[in-house]
Design a protein around this motif. Structure first.
Motif, PDB file in Angstrom:
ATOM      1  N   MET A   1       0.823  -1.360  -0.158  1.00 63.67           N
ATOM      2  CA  MET A   1       0.325  -0.152  -0.270  1.00 63.67           C
ATOM      3  C   MET A   1       0.635   0.951   0.410  1.00 63.67           C
ATOM      4  O   MET A   1       1.876   1.244   0.805  1.00 63.67           O
ATOM      5  N   LEU A   2       0.734   2.047  -1.024  1.00 66.61           N
ATOM      6  CA  LEU A   2       1.240   3.421  -0.918  1.00 66.61           C
ATOM      7  C   LEU A   2       0.781   4.312  -0.131  1.00 66.61           C
ATOM      8  O   LEU A   2      -0.641   4.387   0.438  1.00 66.61           O
ATOM      9  N   THR A   3       1.359   4.928   0.725  1.00 64.29           N
ATOM     10  CA  THR A   3       1.020   6.040   2.331  1.00 64.29           C
ATOM     11  C   THR A   3       1.446   7.620   1.893  1.00 64.29           C
ATOM     12  O   THR A   3       2.868   7.391   1.591  1.00 64.29           O
ATOM     13  N   LEU A   4       0.823   8.371   2.112  1.00 62.25           N
ATOM     14  CA  LEU A   4       1.715   9.961   1.700  1.00 62.25           C
ATOM     15  C   LEU A   4       1.997  10.060   3.012  1.00 62.25           C
ATOM     16  O   LEU A   4       0.455  10.587   3.849  1.00 62.25           O
ATOM     17  N   HIS A   5       3.031  10.485   3.509  1.00 61.02           N
ATOM     18  CA  HIS A   5       2.460  12.137   4.834  1.00 61.02           C
ATOM     19  C   HIS A   5       3.524  12.632   4.598  1.00 61.02           C
ATOM     20  O   HIS A   5       4.457  13.318   3.741  1.00 61.02           O
ATOM     21  N   THR A   6       2.782  14.226   4.774  1.00 58.50           N
ATOM     22  CA  THR A   6       2.675  15.336   5.303  1.00 58.50           C
ATOM     23  C   THR A   6       3.099  15.980   5.509  1.00 58.50           C
ATOM     24  O   THR A   6       2.348  15.607   7.170  1.00 58.50           O
ATOM     25  N   ALA A   7       4.268  17.633   6.042  1.00 58.38           N
ATOM     26  CA  ALA A   7       3.669  18.009   6.776  1.00 58.38           C
ATOM     27  C   ALA A   7       3.537  19.535   6.657  1.00 58.38           C
ATOM     28  O   ALA A   7       3.614  19.436   5.572  1.00 58.38           O
TER      29      ALA A   7
END
Length: 215
Positions: A1-7
């Motif tokens: 699964m692809l996960t995008l972590h953003t801040a």
């Protein structure tokens, strides 16, 4: 699964220009991409998004991990705090009074590694000689590096202790193909990160897995 972590701000590594609204795309245990969240979200619309407050950086390195985990005891909260208090215990005489066993060292090390993960730590230096401690460190996901020549006399759980700048504690760079290990801190920028310390950590990812999340 692809996960995008953003801040709110992404700092990919030492000397990197901060990227507002930056993101790290994770696939398995690797970084698949780094860039503006809007661009990555458009390119990978089915990726799960995790939004974090503050600054996303490479995970941190602590020097003297063997001292912190094999020569420091972390009382078991709540069972031991009435008798021992909440502060870590070190010193030959104090440890002698505790009558430490290998099993007790292993339990203490598990609590110690959780404290490190809660500070954005992904790697430690040191040579571990107690099997139960070594097992606890391996299971935690932390990378173990050889003892560092620059190890401080009194190692600290805070990777920024004794550092001139926050980026001196970064371990690795956030780029495509690199291991997915990074941390997020509830601060406005890297300068505030060094001033406030690693207890501002809100999330730590190692091998693509979220191993710490502030509740």
């Amino acid at each position: 699964m692809l996960t995008l972590h953003t801040a709110e701000l992404l700092v990919a590594g030492p000397g990197s220009a901060p990227l507002p609204g930056g993101a790290v795309l994770v696939e398995g245990d690797r970084i698949a991409g780094v860039g503006p969240f809007a661009d990555l979200a458009a390119a990978y619309p089915h990726a799960r998004a995790r939004r974090w407050p503050g600054v996303l950086t490479p995970g941190l390195l602590v020097r003297g991990g063997d001292v912190l985990l094999e020569r420091t005891y972390y009382p078991d909260d709540p069972y031991e705090v009435t008798e021992l208090g909440t502060d870590p215990i070190s010193g030959a005489a104090e440890l002698e009074e505790l009558k430490m066993t290998e099993a007790r060292w292993g339990n203490s090390a598990r609590r110690g590694t959780q404290k490190l993960l809660a500070r954005g730590v992904v790697a430690v230096t040191g040579r571990f000689t107690i099997p139960a401690v070594r097992t606890a460190v391996v299971r935690s996901g932390l990378t173990v590096l050889p003892p560092a020549a620059s190890t401080p006399t009194t190692p600290s759980l805070d990777p920024f202790a004794g550092r001139g700048a926050a980026e001196e504690a970064f371990y690795g760079v956030l780029e495509a193909g690199a291991p997915a290990r990074f941390a997020v801190f509830a601060v406005a920028d890297a300068g505030e990160l060094a001033a406030r310390g690693a207890t501002s950590c809100v999330a730590t990812v190692i091998g693509g897995r979220l191993l710490h999340r502030r509740r």
